[in-house]
Each structure stands twice: as structure tokens, then as C-alpha cells.
Motif scaffolding. Sequence first.
Motif, PDB file in Angstrom:
ATOM      1  N   LYS A 274       1.053  -1.471  -0.320  1.00 59.35           N
ATOM      2  CA  LYS A 274       0.237   0.215   0.038  1.00 59.35           C
ATOM      3  C   LYS A 274       1.214   1.418  -0.650  1.00 59.35           C
ATOM      4  O   LYS A 274       2.048   1.089   0.621  1.00 59.35           O
ATOM      5  N   VAL A 275       0.457   2.039  -0.720  1.00 61.45           N
ATOM      6  CA  VAL A 275       0.673   3.695  -0.759  1.00 61.45           C
ATOM      7  C   VAL A 275       0.180   4.243   0.152  1.00 61.45           C
ATOM      8  O   VAL A 275      -0.703   4.754   0.087  1.00 61.45           O
ATOM      9  N   ALA A 276       0.841   4.983   1.400  1.00 62.09           N
ATOM     10  CA  ALA A 276       0.239   5.506   2.695  1.00 62.09           C
ATOM     11  C   ALA A 276       0.766   7.321   2.264  1.00 62.09           C
ATOM     12  O   ALA A 276       1.799   7.662   1.981  1.00 62.09           O
ATOM     13  N   LEU A 277      -0.115   8.317   2.256  1.00 63.69           N
ATOM     14  CA  LEU A 277      -0.078   9.655   3.094  1.00 63.69           C
ATOM     15  C   LEU A 277      -0.451  10.400   4.180  1.00 63.69           C
ATOM     16  O   LEU A 277      -1.447  10.093   4.777  1.00 63.69           O
TER      17      LEU A 277
ATOM     18  N   ALA B  53       3.587   7.449  10.905  1.00 68.13           N
ATOM     19  CA  ALA B  53       4.373   7.240  10.268  1.00 68.13           C
ATOM     20  C   ALA B  53       4.924   5.806  10.171  1.00 68.13           C
ATOM     21  O   ALA B  53       4.781   5.364   9.043  1.00 68.13           O
ATOM     22  N   ARG B  54       5.327   6.368  11.290  1.00 70.90           N
ATOM     23  CA  ARG B  54       6.255   4.847  11.714  1.00 70.90           C
ATOM     24  C   ARG B  54       5.494   3.993  11.724  1.00 70.90           C
ATOM     25  O   ARG B  54       5.751   2.237  11.535  1.00 70.90           O
TER      26      ARG B  54
ATOM     27  N   VAL C  12       5.701   4.385   3.481  1.00 70.93           N
ATOM     28  CA  VAL C  12       4.743   6.127   3.550  1.00 70.93           C
ATOM     29  C   VAL C  12       5.564   7.588   3.132  1.00 70.93           C
ATOM     30  O   VAL C  12       6.712   7.494   2.977  1.00 70.93           O
ATOM     31  N   ILE C  13       4.421   8.441   2.272  1.00 72.45           N
ATOM     32  CA  ILE C  13       4.891   9.537   1.837  1.00 72.45           C
ATOM     33  C   ILE C  13       4.888  10.465   3.133  1.00 72.45           C
ATOM     34  O   ILE C  13       3.533  10.491   3.830  1.00 72.45           O
TER      35      ILE C  13
ATOM     36  N   LEU D  96      13.305  11.098   9.485  1.00 71.75           N
ATOM     37  CA  LEU D  96      12.108  10.609   9.730  1.00 71.75           C
ATOM     38  C   LEU D  96      11.956   9.171   7.823  1.00 71.75           C
ATOM     39  O   LEU D  96      11.463   8.254   8.453  1.00 71.75           O
ATOM     40  N   ALA D  97      11.908   9.940   7.377  1.00 75.15           N
ATOM     41  CA  ALA D  97      11.392   9.268   5.762  1.00 75.15           C
ATOM     42  C   ALA D  97      12.678   7.965   5.729  1.00 75.15           C
ATOM     43  O   ALA D  97      12.204   7.002   5.614  1.00 75.15           O
TER      44      ALA D  97
END
Length: 478
Positions: free
Chosen positions: A241-244, A257-258, A267-268, A282-283
Motif C-alpha cells: 500500500k501507498v500511504a500519505l 508514519a512509523r 509512506v509519503i 523520519l523518511a
Amino acid sequence: MVDRYATFANSAAGKALVKRLGLPAPTTLRRHSPGDPLVTGPVLVDAAPGGRLAPVVRKLLGEAGVPLRDPVAAAVEAGASERPGRLAALIFDATGATASDQLRTLYDFFHAQARTLLPSGRVIVLGTAPENCAAPREAIAQRALEGLVRSIGKEFGRGSTAQLVYAAPDAPLESTLRFLLSGRSAYVSGQVIRIGSPVSAAPATTRPPAAAPSATGPATETEPAAGAESPVDWEKPLAGKVALVTGAAQGIGAAIARVLARDGARVIALDVPAAGEPLAALANEIRGEALQLDVTATDAPERLAGYLRDRHGRVDVVVHNAGITRDKTLGRMTAEQWDSVLDVNLTSQERINDAILELLPAGGRLIQVSSMNGIAGNRGQANYATSKAGVIGLVQVLAPTLAARGVTVNAVAPGFIETPMTARMPVPLREASRRLNSLSQGGLPIDVAETIAWFAAPGSSGVTGNVVRVCGQSLIGA
């Protein structure tokens, strides 16, 4: 931020003093760590005569490896022993209660089992939403369950929680049961959760992780062969999955995000350019993407939609977490303080949704972060409370529209959460905020994040239009 009172209250000397003086007793809560078992002991499932969900629940829990206690043996043991066998959870199917005189079955069950829960135990009552009941007397009995559950949440103590789940006949229950039974729901109590029919036509299966985005086009995935569905991986439910996540550089946003990355999502992490350094850190930590963007900028919706379309071709989970405060009583508040809070916390989210909702596929999840202040209001925060109440309105308005597309929308409403912002509160106000809930302590950012991860999970396809308070069953706004 250290809660010194809680630390003292859990020491040997502190426990004795707290008990003698009748002071708040904040128990150390059971929170989730990867690899933890779903529960720490056996679970008792019982039902009112005619209950429709108990067999389903027993089957789901049995398949999950949860040890189940026999209801008859448990009742005998509870009645005969001063120290009955301890249970991790009590689940009662009240869907068979079709009139108020049938509520006695709940008294009989919980009266007998009230002393059996282990610390951080769980109580779940299953019912039928009053608006879906066949007759007025049934609707009255089912509405009465709310008072019982909220009272249990305030009585059973020792870190236990209590929830009411109104479930449709074909409601997908497993994701919600797993969340409520586990340590993920440590700071969620006294809530009424509605699970309807699945809104997504997509099966609740996992997919391989998305490939890293390349310079030549969007990320690609390898889909399973037709008909070859894989069972849900409950440790990595968001794989592929792609999550913003907006407002992701620190605090609750970073925790969200974590946790989404832990659960397998790409995660974006989005935040304002001024937060570029912690955002990049974080990224890198979660192997995600950092996106510097002011969500209130005129071109922000188009820029964000373009980024998602070009890099990934879609977005599966959107978490609107970005928010600010500019506190003043209404008579002293400037127009700029009003406008800036409404713009960041509400209006910008509406504008962004207009631009990116088309990129949410069937099975997509839109998740908003509201606040207890949006429910109860707060002196000196009329702008903030207005914006957060508007977020709740957004969920209520969009839920039926998005359900038709197979997309769910829900909100969390955090109470007092231990963050750098709350650490700056005056000590008396901070201490009062910590103690004015059934768990007698503040929550942690991860408590909000875990609730959002439950909303985001593929198995939560029947959970939409809900606003769940992450507040330890706060006495304010309950």
C-alpha cells in the motif's frame, strides 16, 4: 515526557499510599510490540439467547489461536471461587436482546465475571445499531448497551477497557476484534463502533511490497495470479500500500508514519519546508519518502496530486494529520489567528481531498485527525474546536459518498496525549488532563497511530463514518 505521578503510583510504596488515600491509580498499560500474542490469556465468549454473532466470533478467535474458555465452566468457577480463573477478555453477544427485560442477561454475565479480568483486560459487547433494529423495543434495548459499556469502562479498572460494537449481519469483524483485543487499543475505551457491510469490492488480501519509485515512472507491483488470494498477514496488513501522512515531521504525525511503515506501507511523509530536516530523518528511518509542502498554499492540491500520480499512480491511505493551534479567547482572538487555524486544520484538507480522492482506488482509506475539543469545545480554543468539529462533519458527509466507490472514511479524536506541545502546558492543567479519564493517565502518540492503522487495514472494510476517541475514556465530552 515522564509522568512522575504514574511512576510513583506504580512503585511498591506508591501503590499502598494511592490505595489508602483513594487517589487515581494509573496502571501500566499493555501496548503492542511486533510478535506479541493477540491476548495474554483465555477469552470468554457468551451470548444472550438468540445472539447471532457469538458463533462467528468463536470461529474467528479459534482460527487466530486464541484460547477460549467454556461459558458454563467459567460461570461455575466464578460462582464457586474467591479467586476465579483469570481471563484476558470478556466478549458478550447482545444482539439477541430484543426488549429491555432481556438486558438482565448482561447483568448476570458481567456480575459473575467482574473480578476475572487480568490487568489490561478487554470487554467487548456486540450489538445491533438501534437504527437497524426491526422494532422500537429492540432499538431501545440496544441503545441501552451504551450506558452499560461506558460504566464497565469506569468500574473494572487495572488498565481494562470496554467497547460497544454495533455490527451488521455481514460485517467483517476480525480486524476490529483483533484491534480491540490487542495492546494496540491500550488508550481506547468507552467507544461505540459501527461496522457495516463491506464497502470495498476488493478482497482483504495482502500484496507484495511496492517497488521503489524510479526516475522513469510510477512504482509497479506484481499482482497475484487470478483466483490465488493470499490470507491476510496481520503483522504486515498494509504491504504493497501507498500511504500519505501530513504533518509527519514530529509528534503524532511521526508516530503514524512509523506505525504504517511497520505494517508494510510505503509512506509519503509530508510537512512544511521549515520541518525539512526532521522530515528527511523520519523518511530515511522508515524507508519512505519526504515531501515538503505547505498544505495551505494555493497550488498545494495540484502539486500533491501530481506527485502521487507521477510517482505511484495512486494513493491507498490518506491521513490528514497536519494541524496547528493559535489559542486565545474569542474576544481577544485576531482574524489571522482564526483564519490560519481553520485553513490548516479544515479548509486545506477539503481542497486537497477534492484533488486527490480520485487517486484512491476501491479499498482506499481516508482518515482524519479530529480532537476531543471538536466534541466538547474548550475555553480559549474556539478556532481549534470549530476546525476539529468540522473534520467530524467532513467524515459524516463523505462516508456514504465514498462507500459507493469502495472507500472508507473515519476519524480519530485524541484526548490528552503526551507530546512536546502538552509538555508546555501549566503543571496543574497538565496533571488534571492526565487524570480526568478512566485510565488516569495520558495517552502516547502511538495510541493514536495504532487506531489509525486499524482504520487503514484492508480488513476494516466495514468500518466507515466512525469517530473514535483515543482518550482513555475521558470524563470530558464523553
